[in-house]
Design a protein around this motif. Structure first.
Motif, PDB file in Angstrom:
ATOM      1  N   GLY A  22      18.534-130.326 -15.385  1.00  0.00           N
ATOM      2  CA  GLY A  22      20.025-130.131 -15.194  1.00  0.00           C
ATOM      3  C   GLY A  22      20.689-131.570 -16.060  1.00  0.00           C
ATOM      4  O   GLY A  22      21.889-131.436 -15.870  1.00  0.00           O
TER       5      GLY A  22
ATOM      6  N   ARG B   3      24.545-131.474 -12.403  1.00  0.00           N
ATOM      7  CA  ARG B   3      24.038-131.204 -11.085  1.00  0.00           C
ATOM      8  C   ARG B   3      22.563-131.363 -11.590  1.00  0.00           C
ATOM      9  O   ARG B   3      22.110-130.646 -12.528  1.00  0.00           O
ATOM     10  CB  ARG B   3      24.079-130.090 -10.350  1.00  0.00           C
TER      11      ARG B   3
ATOM     12  N   TYR C 273      18.265-133.003  -5.174  1.00  0.00           N
ATOM     13  CA  TYR C 273      19.369-132.622  -6.183  1.00  0.00           C
ATOM     14  C   TYR C 273      20.271-134.023  -6.298  1.00  0.00           C
ATOM     15  O   TYR C 273      20.263-134.732  -5.505  1.00  0.00           O
ATOM     16  CB  TYR C 273      20.254-131.683  -5.782  1.00  0.00           C
TER      17      TYR C 273
ATOM     18  N   SER D  34      18.442-131.581 -10.715  1.00  0.00           N
ATOM     19  CA  SER D  34      17.468-131.058  -9.821  1.00  0.00           C
ATOM     20  C   SER D  34      15.998-131.734 -10.109  1.00  0.00           C
ATOM     21  O   SER D  34      15.598-132.024 -11.091  1.00  0.00           O
ATOM     22  CB  SER D  34      17.134-129.560  -9.564  1.00  0.00           C
TER      23      SER D  34
ATOM     24  N   GLN E  25      24.277-134.364  -7.276  1.00  0.00           N
ATOM     25  CA  GLN E  25      25.465-133.915  -7.918  1.00  0.00           C
ATOM     26  C   GLN E  25      26.349-135.035  -8.247  1.00  0.00           C
ATOM     27  O   GLN E  25      26.586-135.937  -7.544  1.00  0.00           O
ATOM     28  CB  GLN E  25      26.204-133.220  -6.700  1.00  0.00           C
TER      29      GLN E  25
ATOM     30  N   ARG F  90      18.766-132.651  -0.387  1.00  0.00           N
ATOM     31  CA  ARG F  90      17.550-132.136  -0.652  1.00  0.00           C
ATOM     32  C   ARG F  90      17.274-130.708   0.133  1.00  0.00           C
ATOM     33  O   ARG F  90      18.102-130.447   1.011  1.00  0.00           O
ATOM     34  CB  ARG F  90      16.443-132.945   0.080  1.00  0.00           C
TER      35      ARG F  90
ATOM     36  N   THR G 138      12.688-129.637  -3.273  1.00  0.00           N
ATOM     37  CA  THR G 138      13.559-129.926  -4.241  1.00  0.00           C
ATOM     38  C   THR G 138      14.633-130.829  -3.869  1.00  0.00           C
ATOM     39  O   THR G 138      15.157-130.837  -2.742  1.00  0.00           O
ATOM     40  CB  THR G 138      14.383-128.636  -4.993  1.00  0.00           C
TER      41      THR G 138
ATOM     42  N   GLU H 160      12.221-132.859 -13.166  1.00  0.00           N
ATOM     43  CA  GLU H 160      13.525-132.916 -13.206  1.00  0.00           C
ATOM     44  C   GLU H 160      14.265-132.071 -14.322  1.00  0.00           C
ATOM     45  O   GLU H 160      13.643-131.499 -15.108  1.00  0.00           O
ATOM     46  CB  GLU H 160      14.226-134.348 -13.812  1.00  0.00           C
TER      47      GLU H 160
END
Length: 128
Positions: free
Chosen positions: A8, A19, A80, A21, A82, A72, A78, A6
């Protein structure tokens, strides 16, 4: 084995955005779904959001609906998260997780026992 990393996390004021990731590596062809969980100090780990590796359906806990969006990028392996309109109660360590079994029901998406691989976590702190 799937490895998850992970990134962010950070410190943000209430109302702000972050955000997250989650990059997957290793036997990524085994991934059927991924999810985000969080754990605040003194509390149990709780489900935040989940997304199958294919398809468009998504799952959220009620308290983040309308504020968080999970997505994704399969080409990048990856996922994400948000996070908008952050609140102090969103403060926690956020973990990403992957599961090798398909999600059939929302209950399965929310149950951490169904996830096989976990990241190390990233701290999110929301100040009031």
């Amino acid at each position: 084995q799937v490895q998850l990393v992970e990134s962010g996390g950070g410190l943000v004021q209430a109302g702000g955005s972050l955000r997250l990731s989650c990059a997957a590596s290793g036997r990524t062809f085994n991934i059927q779904a991924m999810g985000w969980f969080r754990q605040a100090p003194g509390k149990d780990r709780e489900f935040v959001a989940a997304i199958p590796w294919t398809g468009t359906i998504t799952y959220y806990r009620d308290s983040v609906k309308g504020r968080f969006t999970i997505s994704r990028d399969n080409a990048k392996n990856t996922m994400y998260l948000q996070m908008n309109s952050l609140k102090p109660e969103d403060t926690a360590v956020y973990y990403c997780a992957a599961r090798g079994a398909r999600i059939i029901t929302p209950a399965q998406a929310m149950a951490n026992v169904g996830y096989d691989s976990w990241g190390q976590g990233t701290q999110v702190t929301v100040s009031s």
